[in-house]
Design a protein around this motif. Structure first.
Motif, PDB file in Angstrom:
ATOM      1  N   SER A 371       0.778  -1.233  -0.010  1.00 32.99           N
ATOM      2  CA  SER A 371      -0.035   0.125  -0.017  1.00 32.99           C
ATOM      3  C   SER A 371       0.926   1.068  -0.072  1.00 32.99           C
ATOM      4  O   SER A 371       0.554   2.365  -0.618  1.00 32.99           O
ATOM      5  N   LEU A 372       1.924   1.248   0.821  1.00 32.59           N
ATOM      6  CA  LEU A 372       2.982   2.458   0.928  1.00 32.59           C
ATOM      7  C   LEU A 372       3.408   2.540  -0.579  1.00 32.59           C
ATOM      8  O   LEU A 372       3.669   3.588  -1.052  1.00 32.59           O
ATOM      9  N   SER A 373       3.910   1.431  -1.106  1.00 32.34           N
ATOM     10  CA  SER A 373       4.513   1.642  -2.270  1.00 32.34           C
ATOM     11  C   SER A 373       3.445   2.009  -3.431  1.00 32.34           C
ATOM     12  O   SER A 373       4.107   2.782  -4.327  1.00 32.34           O
ATOM     13  N   GLU A 374       2.557   1.530  -3.432  1.00 35.00           N
ATOM     14  CA  GLU A 374       1.588   1.870  -4.344  1.00 35.00           C
ATOM     15  C   GLU A 374       1.230   3.510  -4.311  1.00 35.00           C
ATOM     16  O   GLU A 374       0.973   4.206  -5.351  1.00 35.00           O
ATOM     17  N   ALA A 375       0.981   4.052  -2.895  1.00 35.24           N
ATOM     18  CA  ALA A 375       0.895   5.374  -2.869  1.00 35.24           C
ATOM     19  C   ALA A 375       1.798   6.045  -3.452  1.00 35.24           C
ATOM     20  O   ALA A 375       1.866   7.277  -3.966  1.00 35.24           O
ATOM     21  N   GLY A 376       3.018   5.878  -3.229  1.00 33.79           N
ATOM     22  CA  GLY A 376       4.252   6.432  -3.856  1.00 33.79           C
ATOM     23  C   GLY A 376       4.321   6.340  -5.132  1.00 33.79           C
ATOM     24  O   GLY A 376       4.480   7.465  -5.963  1.00 33.79           O
ATOM     25  N   ARG A 377       3.800   5.372  -5.855  1.00 29.44           N
ATOM     26  CA  ARG A 377       3.853   5.113  -7.373  1.00 29.44           C
ATOM     27  C   ARG A 377       2.753   6.008  -7.795  1.00 29.44           C
ATOM     28  O   ARG A 377       2.844   6.856  -8.964  1.00 29.44           O
ATOM     29  N   LYS A 378       1.667   5.920  -7.370  1.00 27.47           N
ATOM     30  CA  LYS A 378       0.594   6.836  -7.599  1.00 27.47           C
ATOM     31  C   LYS A 378       0.705   8.409  -7.593  1.00 27.47           C
ATOM     32  O   LYS A 378       0.512   9.094  -8.612  1.00 27.47           O
ATOM     33  N   ASN A 379       1.874   8.932  -6.730  1.00 25.54           N
ATOM     34  CA  ASN A 379       2.369  10.120  -6.775  1.00 25.54           C
ATOM     35  C   ASN A 379       3.545  10.388  -7.414  1.00 25.54           C
ATOM     36  O   ASN A 379       4.421  11.587  -7.123  1.00 25.54           O
ATOM     37  N   GLY A 380       3.997   9.607  -8.230  1.00 24.57           N
ATOM     38  CA  GLY A 380       5.206   9.647  -9.233  1.00 24.57           C
ATOM     39  C   GLY A 380       6.388   9.223  -8.346  1.00 24.57           C
ATOM     40  O   GLY A 380       7.500   9.792  -8.818  1.00 24.57           O
ATOM     41  N   ILE A 381       6.287   8.498  -7.350  1.00 25.97           N
ATOM     42  CA  ILE A 381       7.760   8.202  -6.625  1.00 25.97           C
ATOM     43  C   ILE A 381       7.903   6.885  -6.760  1.00 25.97           C
ATOM     44  O   ILE A 381       6.888   5.834  -6.478  1.00 25.97           O
ATOM     45  N   PHE A 383      10.333   3.961  -4.901  1.00 28.40           N
ATOM     46  CA  PHE A 383      11.345   3.750  -3.667  1.00 28.40           C
ATOM     47  C   PHE A 383      12.322   2.688  -3.817  1.00 28.40           C
ATOM     48  O   PHE A 383      11.982   1.810  -4.824  1.00 28.40           O
ATOM     49  N   PRO A 384      13.593   2.806  -3.434  1.00 37.04           N
ATOM     50  CA  PRO A 384      14.499   1.605  -3.570  1.00 37.04           C
ATOM     51  C   PRO A 384      13.903   0.478  -2.801  1.00 37.04           C
ATOM     52  O   PRO A 384      13.071   0.690  -1.883  1.00 37.04           O
ATOM     53  N   ARG A 385      14.385  -0.698  -3.329  1.00 39.12           N
ATOM     54  CA  ARG A 385      14.134  -1.766  -2.700  1.00 39.12           C
ATOM     55  C   ARG A 385      14.374  -1.824  -1.152  1.00 39.12           C
ATOM     56  O   ARG A 385      13.506  -2.677  -0.166  1.00 39.12           O
ATOM     57  N   GLU A 386      15.494  -1.271  -0.749  1.00 38.71           N
ATOM     58  CA  GLU A 386      15.732  -1.201   0.694  1.00 38.71           C
ATOM     59  C   GLU A 386      14.766  -0.669   1.641  1.00 38.71           C
ATOM     60  O   GLU A 386      14.645  -0.965   2.799  1.00 38.71           O
ATOM     61  N   PHE A 387      14.146   0.390   0.950  1.00 42.23           N
ATOM     62  CA  PHE A 387      13.115   1.027   1.843  1.00 42.23           C
ATOM     63  C   PHE A 387      12.092   0.325   2.272  1.00 42.23           C
ATOM     64  O   PHE A 387      11.628   0.284   3.258  1.00 42.23           O
ATOM     65  N   ALA A 388      11.692  -0.700   1.332  1.00 41.53           N
ATOM     66  CA  ALA A 388      10.476  -1.684   1.674  1.00 41.53           C
ATOM     67  C   ALA A 388      10.848  -2.611   2.591  1.00 41.53           C
ATOM     68  O   ALA A 388      10.325  -3.009   3.728  1.00 41.53           O
TER      69      ALA A 388
END
Length: 423
Positions: A371-381, A383-388
């Protein structure tokens, strides 16, 4: 060389057979959704593809959501190989019969995964240890599979319009490096040694990691101290070994947070099986096959993110996550902050019966990371895999708090030492 080419040819034939069977099944009417069909095929193809599936599951910023969710079911548990094969590998590793080194080796493994299986053993002086033994032929299979996947991905990038932007070949190349490290148990031995040195250097005596028996370890065998304990989710058993389960959890959190600052890596897989409360009350960190390394730039963003989480300041959290990720367009911070508020408020409402009964829902944790990564993608961001990986560890600890210390706030409790993160 001839032997390697022969094994390579056999593996390619096996791969072709599995793919052919999947295709035939499709023609005969077995037509599950594409993500499930791919996951089932990966599991049949074995080690390399299981690891690739787990990579997909842990990289929501790279792969489509439906594939990330489906590959959460890709389990790295496989039937054990025959004990005779394990003895043969031990003999090859040591250059002599294992009976000369061990009083006994339990034939039934403690665990069996795609790359290795673990057996309890006893030395002639009575010390009980565990042996992590690489399964036969694993390294050759991985090399063959990943070379094939790399070539296939390069061809796709050359001939399919737009595919070069996906960087699939770079992902495969990175995965090959990671899996080759995982096949070299000396690499994991170094991680264990470094983590133990970190504990000694910082004066921490309430936590430990297995000591490595270097004279009995090599690229295909890792000999380690046997630790006896219970999962961090087993509250009833923890009470046998700890007078204060909440304080035990705080100590585990402090060790992990301190490792972000004072160790070259952090333990990136603190699920319940890898974080134990030992019989003497100490915390045991085990299985250092998966570790994470983060740049100082990302640490800076993580510090700001945790401050925002502490204050429930969603705008600050959005600014922090924008700093951590790579944006492909101007980010509307207010919109992103509102998306994050929806996600985190949903997390706070998840006081389910499963958590209260001492269960950590792995699928739910992965869903929240997604969900966090999808929110980032939706807003054009992106994230590096290490963040997940990092966020996932926070979520594991959040679940342990729900079980052991339900009134505690990880980002507000003064007993948890988060200061100096950037260092």
């Amino acid at each position: 060389m001839i032997d390697f080419l022969f094994k390579n040819s056999v593996r390619m034939a096996e791969t072709a057979l599995v793919l052919g069977q999947a295709g035939l099944g499709w023609l005969l009417g077995h037509r599950p959704p594409a993500p499930r069909l791919l996951r089932e095929t990966f599991e049949r193809l074995g080690t390399t593809y299981i690891k690739l599936g787990q990579f997909i599951a842990s990289a929501p910023s790279i792969f489509p959501a439906e594939y990330v969710e489906e590959f959460q079911y890709c389990l790295d548990r496989t039937p054990p190989v025959a004990f005779s094969d394990i003895k043969r590998i031990l003999k090859e590793q040591y250059g002599r019969d294992p009976s000369e080194l061990f009083r006994r080796i339990e034939e039934k493994p403690l665990a069996s995964a795609s790359i290795a299986q673990v057996h309890e053993a006893e030395l002639h002086d009575g010390r009980v240890i565990v042996l992590k033994v690489q399964k036969p032929g694993v390294r050759d299979i991985i090399l063959t599979d990943l070379n094939f996947l790399f070539i296939a991905s390069r061809l796709l990038e050359w001939f399919v319009p737009g595919m070069e932007r996906t960087s699939i070949s770079a992902i495969i190349e990175d995965l090959q490096k990671t899996m080759m490290e995982e096949c070299d148990f000396l690499h994991e031995a170094r991680n264990l040694k470094e983590f133990r040195e970190f504990l000694d250097r910082t004066g921490i005596d309430f936590a430990t990691a297995p000591a490595v028996y270097e004279e009995l370890s090599g690229p295909r065998v890792l000999a380690m101290e046997r630790l006896y304990g219970v999962s961090l989710t087993d509250l009833d058993s923890i009470r046998k070994y700890s007078k204060d389960p909440e304080q035990t959890l705080i100590q585990a959190l402090n060790v992990w947070f301190l490792s972000l600052m004072a160790c070259d890596f952090f333990h990136a897989d603190v699920h319940a099986g890898n974080l134990l409360v030992l019989e003497d009350g100490r915390i045991g960190f085990i299985d250092f096959g998966i570790v994470g390394r983060i740049s100082k730039e990302i640490w800076s963003g993580m510090d700001l993110l945790m401050q925002g989480m502490n204050a429930q300041d969603y705008r600050q959290m959005a600014e922090a996550m924008t700093r951590i990720g790579a944006a492909d367009r101007d980010v509307d911070i207010d919109v992103f902050a509102n998306d994050l508020k929806t996600i985190f408020e949903s997390m706070q409402r998840m006081e389910t019966a499963a958590f209260r009964s001492g269960q950590v829902d792995e699928m739910e944790i992965n869903h929240l990371v997604l969900s966090l990564s999808e929110a980032g993608r939706k807003n054009g961001i992106k994230f590096p895999r290490e963040f997940a990986l990092l966020i996932k560890q926070f979520l594991y600890f959040d679940r342990y708090i729900k079980i052991l210390a339900p009134k505690m706030n990880m980002f507000q409790d003064a007993r948890i030492q988060r200061t100096g993160l950037i260092g």
